[in-house]
Enzyme design. Structure first.
Site, PDB file in Angstrom:
ATOM      1  N   GLY A 238       0.833  -1.203   0.000  1.00 24.50           N
ATOM      2  CA  GLY A 238       0.000   0.000   0.000  1.00 24.50           C
ATOM      3  C   GLY A 238       0.864   1.249   0.000  1.00 24.50           C
ATOM      4  N   SER A 239       0.298   2.323   0.519  1.00 26.20           N
ATOM      5  CA  SER A 239       0.982   3.617   0.470  1.00 26.20           C
ATOM      6  C   SER A 239       2.134   3.669   1.480  1.00 26.20           C
ATOM      7  CB  SER A 239      -0.024   4.721   0.791  1.00 26.20           C
ATOM      8  OG  SER A 239      -0.586   4.463   2.063  1.00 26.20           O
ATOM      9  N   ARG A 241       2.529   5.998   3.571  1.00 25.68           N
ATOM     10  CA  ARG A 241       1.900   6.412   4.834  1.00 25.68           C
ATOM     11  C   ARG A 241       1.494   5.177   5.640  1.00 25.68           C
ATOM     12  NH1 ARG A 241      -3.110   7.172   6.630  1.00 25.68           N
ATOM     13  NH2 ARG A 241      -3.815   6.092   4.774  1.00 25.68           N
ATOM     14  N   GLY A 243       2.626   2.104   5.199  1.00 26.79           N
ATOM     15  CA  GLY A 243       3.809   1.290   5.520  1.00 26.79           C
ATOM     16  C   GLY A 243       4.527   1.773   6.766  1.00 26.79           C
ATOM     17  N   GLU A 260       5.731  -3.426   0.708  1.00 26.81           N
ATOM     18  CA  GLU A 260       5.680  -3.132  -0.739  1.00 26.81           C
ATOM     19  C   GLU A 260       4.890  -1.845  -0.889  1.00 26.81           C
ATOM     20  OE1 GLU A 260       7.153  -4.814  -3.061  1.00 26.81           O
ATOM     21  OE2 GLU A 260       7.641  -6.703  -2.085  1.00 26.81           O
ATOM     22  N   CYS A 294       1.658   0.692  -8.890  1.00 21.36           N
ATOM     23  CA  CYS A 294       2.797   1.140  -8.075  1.00 21.36           C
ATOM     24  C   CYS A 294       3.994   1.408  -8.985  1.00 21.36           C
ATOM     25  CB  CYS A 294       3.130   0.103  -7.017  1.00 21.36           C
ATOM     26  SG  CYS A 294       3.247  -1.558  -7.669  1.00 21.36           S
TER      27      CYS A 294
HETATM   28  P1  NAD Z   1      -3.472   2.284   1.275  1.00 23.52           P
HETATM   29  O1  NAD Z   1      -2.178   2.470   1.958  1.00 23.52           O
HETATM   30  O2  NAD Z   1      -4.522   3.306   1.452  1.00 23.52           O
HETATM   31  O3  NAD Z   1      -4.137   0.890   1.763  1.00 23.52           O
HETATM   32  C1  NAD Z   1      -3.492  -0.347   1.564  1.00 23.52           C
HETATM   33  C2  NAD Z   1      -4.003  -1.349   2.572  1.00 23.52           C
HETATM   34  O4  NAD Z   1      -3.518  -1.017   3.877  1.00 23.52           O
HETATM   35  C3  NAD Z   1      -5.529  -1.405   2.710  1.00 23.52           C
HETATM   36  O5  NAD Z   1      -5.928  -2.729   2.872  1.00 23.52           O
HETATM   37  C4  NAD Z   1      -5.775  -0.582   3.969  1.00 23.52           C
HETATM   38  O6  NAD Z   1      -6.983  -0.899   4.627  1.00 23.52           O
HETATM   39  C5  NAD Z   1      -4.582  -0.985   4.802  1.00 23.52           C
HETATM   40  N1  NAD Z   1      -4.186  -0.029   5.861  1.00 23.52           N
HETATM   41  C6  NAD Z   1      -4.169   1.312   5.790  1.00 23.52           C
HETATM   42  N2  NAD Z   1      -3.683   1.837   6.946  1.00 23.52           N
HETATM   43  C7  NAD Z   1      -3.372   0.786   7.740  1.00 23.52           C
HETATM   44  C8  NAD Z   1      -2.841   0.666   9.057  1.00 23.52           C
HETATM   45  N3  NAD Z   1      -2.533   1.734   9.783  1.00 23.52           N
HETATM   46  N4  NAD Z   1      -2.658  -0.566   9.577  1.00 23.52           N
HETATM   47  C9  NAD Z   1      -2.959  -1.663   8.855  1.00 23.52           C
HETATM   48  N5  NAD Z   1      -3.488  -1.615   7.606  1.00 23.52           N
HETATM   49  C10 NAD Z   1      -3.691  -0.402   7.060  1.00 23.52           C
HETATM   50  O7  NAD Z   1      -3.159   2.048  -0.269  1.00 23.52           O
HETATM   51  P2  NAD Z   1      -4.158   1.964  -1.511  1.00 23.52           P
HETATM   52  O8  NAD Z   1      -4.697   3.309  -1.816  1.00 23.52           O
HETATM   53  O9  NAD Z   1      -5.098   0.824  -1.354  1.00 23.52           O
HETATM   54  O10 NAD Z   1      -3.132   1.515  -2.670  1.00 23.52           O
HETATM   55  C11 NAD Z   1      -2.320   2.400  -3.378  1.00 23.52           C
HETATM   56  C12 NAD Z   1      -0.910   2.420  -2.833  1.00 23.52           C
HETATM   57  O11 NAD Z   1      -0.352   1.115  -2.796  1.00 23.52           O
HETATM   58  C13 NAD Z   1       0.038   3.221  -3.715  1.00 23.52           C
HETATM   59  O12 NAD Z   1       0.887   3.968  -2.903  1.00 23.52           O
HETATM   60  C14 NAD Z   1       0.817   2.142  -4.461  1.00 23.52           C
HETATM   61  O13 NAD Z   1       2.074   2.562  -4.943  1.00 23.52           O
HETATM   62  C15 NAD Z   1       0.934   1.093  -3.415  1.00 23.52           C
HETATM   63  N6  NAD Z   1       1.204  -0.223  -3.994  1.00 23.52           N
HETATM   64  C16 NAD Z   1       2.473  -0.717  -3.892  1.00 23.52           C
HETATM   65  C17 NAD Z   1       2.774  -1.936  -4.476  1.00 23.52           C
HETATM   66  C18 NAD Z   1       4.158  -2.503  -4.402  1.00 23.52           C
HETATM   67  O14 NAD Z   1       4.305  -3.678  -4.648  1.00 23.52           O
HETATM   68  N7  NAD Z   1       5.168  -1.735  -4.069  1.00 23.52           N
HETATM   69  C19 NAD Z   1       1.788  -2.655  -5.141  1.00 23.52           C
HETATM   70  C20 NAD Z   1       0.502  -2.124  -5.212  1.00 23.52           C
HETATM   71  C21 NAD Z   1       0.227  -0.894  -4.631  1.00 23.52           C
END
Ligand code: NAD
Length: 507
Positions: A238-239, A241, A243, A260, A294
């Site tokens: 995810g983002s 933030r 991570g 990731e 990503c």
């Molecule tokens: P996001 O960070 O908003 O959410 C991702 C996941 O994390 C969701 O399931 C969310 O519910 C969970 N989450 C959020 N805050 C959390 C916390 N404090 N504790 C535990 N879980 C939490 O991301 P998004 O908008 O769904 O996806 C887009 C982002 O993901 C972009 O930044 C993209 O670059 C990244 N991404 C990275 C990869 C990679 O392999 N590097 C792959 C796909 C997406």
């Protein structure tokens, strides 16, 4: 879509917790709206802490069984899962496309990636090799073994609603772990569909509940996982933030993470580049999945001698793009995931202009027939200065910043001068430039490509990035090691007890 949902076992209201064939949940409803046309596809009941604990119990129990199944037999189960995915590929691909908004080709491609990782995991199940090491002591033998970890938590993002889970699950399952998956709250129905497909395999093989569990909900449900000492490894996508929050929570209990996170990927376009190859890589990288990968190309670093020529080629290419329903294969660009993403896109353009950026291809939100969801935006190109703050930030939308360079050293410096380090590429047929880019003074990213864009990685390689991208590696190569614990064994088969380093201890 009704038939697709029926085939995948998705109802109007679905319990969002499952330990296998059992589905339950008592939490609030999450409605899933399609960004394609704005209609409600279905709802999922999110998981309460009590629901989570039931899933955890099942996963822990299942681990006691699964870790004793020989790895190649675990691989056989994943082989069958791959076959099921082949059967459900058309339906699941369509659901991915409809719930997430990516093109049907990409939705199907995502399921193909799941199938590919199953095949990879089957082979891997016979190759979880350890080393043998020569001992300094006579009649002693040393070796390394790899054992499963236990319950693995998988947190995924909306943009790859099924493939990223499978990268983790399939590899980790042949390693002998059991799993709890917390999918994105923006694409919950995809997780129900995956669980239903897995359940068929589990039932046909009389497997216990708990090898694959799902819990649904927002970050609060994610936190059940990250704060739980029963879960030794969290793989979170995810983002940045998110991570940072996950790393702190899991780090505080000395758990392990695979992170990731976001990217800010650049292509360096050199004067020797094959322009046809380069333009395909750039345009697909920048507008594919509406800029929501990503690995999306967000920055294009162009040699000054070809800057004007490239600008006009890009303007022409962008004028040919068809934006619309991603299920219609004639369209190149689908919608953003939701209105919040549209606002982030508009704000980024505004900020770029305020910071001195010059619009080459204007953005904007599309309105009217076919665009009722309000999530369709125009891919946009902005001439930028690499030091602008907004250029260093990942905006999850089709905005491409273009900039000039004079020397290859300067181009690489621009490319590396962002907090993220996921994917990068150079377009060149000059081997000196290529080797510089790939060498120790070159790209600082986890992925560095030559004459290929930044997006669209193959499962055979280790996938992930450096710096704020989190440092994790998933998928191919030896990424499996992150899902196991390493044990060093020293065996004495002699009649004496010689100590290491020649230390004497007689009594
Ligand atoms: P996001 O960070 O908003 O959410 C991702 C996941 O994390 C969701 O399931 C969310 O519910 C969970 N989450 C959020 N805050 C959390 C916390 N404090 N504790 C535990 N879980 C939490 O991301 P998004 O908008 O769904 O996806 C887009 C982002 O993901 C972009 O930044 C993209 O670059 C990244 N991404 C990275 C990869 C990679 O392999 N590097 C792959 C796909 C997406």
């Amino acid at each position: 879509m009704k038939e697709v949902l029926k085939e995948l076992g998705i109802k109007e209201i679905n319990p969002g917790t499952s330990t296998g064939k059992i589905f339950f949940s008592e939490g609030e409803l999450i409605d899933s709206f399609s960004p394609v046309d704005g209609s409600k596809i279905g709802s999922v009941k999110s998981s309460t802490l009590a629901d989570y604990n039931k899933a955890l119990f099942a996963a822990k129990e299942a681990f006691l069984y699964w870790r004793n199944v020989p790895a190649p037999k675990r691989g056989e189960i994943i082989r069958q899962f791959g076959d099921k995915l082949r059967k459900y590929k058309p339906a699941l691909g369509k659901l991915v496309s409809y719930e997430m908004g990516k093109s049907l080709q990409e939705g199907l491609g995502e399921v193909q990636e799941m199938i590919d990782i199953c095949d990879f995991a089957v082979g891997l199940s016979r190759q979880l090799y350890g080393l043998t090491i020569t001992s300094e002591r006579p009649q002693h033998r040393m070796m390394e073994q790899w054992h499963p970890l236990g319950v693995v938590g998988i947190i995924t993002a909306f943009n790859f609603p099924v493939a990223v889970w499978s990268w983790n699950f399939c590899i980790s399952a042949v390693c002998g772990n059991t799993h709890i998956w917390k999918p994105s709250e923006k694409t919950p129905l995809c997780s129900i569909a995956c669980q239903n497909i897995w359940n068929e395999v589990a039932a046909e093989n009389n497997l216990p509940e708990g090898i694959s569990c799902i819990v649904n909900g927002d970050y609060r449900v994610g936190e059940y996982l990250t704060s739980d000492t029963n879960v030794p490894l969290i793989s979170a996508t995810g983002s940045v933030r998110m991570g940072k929050m996950v790393a702190q929570k899991v780090g505080a209990r000395l758990g392990r993470t695979i992170l990731e996170l976001g990217g800010n990927n650049a292509i360096i376009l050199t004067p020797s580049a094959d322009m046809k190859i380069a333009m395909t890589g750039i345009v697909f990288g920048a507008v594919g999945t509406a800029g929501q990968r990503c690995t999306t190309t967000r920055r294009l670093i162009i040699h000054e001698s070809i800057y004007d020529e490239v600008k006009s080629k890009l303007s022409h290419a962008y004028s040919q793009l068809r934006i619309g329903n991603p299920l219609d294969e004639r369209n190149h660009v689908g919608p953003l995931i939701d209105k919040q993403a549209v606002n982030a896109y508009l704000n980024a353009i505004e900020r770029a202009i305020a910071e001195g950026g010059k619009v080459l291809v204007p953005g904007g939100v599309l309105e009217g027939k076919g665009y009722e969801s309000g999530c369709y935006v125009k891919p946009c190109i902005i001439e930028a200065n690499p030091n602008m703050e907004i250029v260093k930030h990942e905006t999850f939308a089709p905005i491409l910043y273009i900039m000039k360079y004079k020397t290859i050293e300067e181009a690489v410096e621009i490319q590396n001068n962002v907090p993220q380090g996921l994917s990068s590429a150079i377009m060149t047929v000059n081997m000196r430039e290529m080797e510089y880019f790939l060498g120790p003074n070159g790209s600082d990213c986890g992925i560095a490509n030559v004459n290929i864009g930044t997006s669209g990685a193959e499962i055979g390689g280790a996938f992930g990035g450096e710096k704020e991208t989190g440092g994790g590696r998933e998928s191919g190569s030896d990424s499996w090691k992150a899902y196991m614990r390493r044990q060093t064994n020293t065996i004495n088969y002699g009649n004496s007890v010689p100590l290491a380093q020649g230390i004497k201890f007689d009594f």
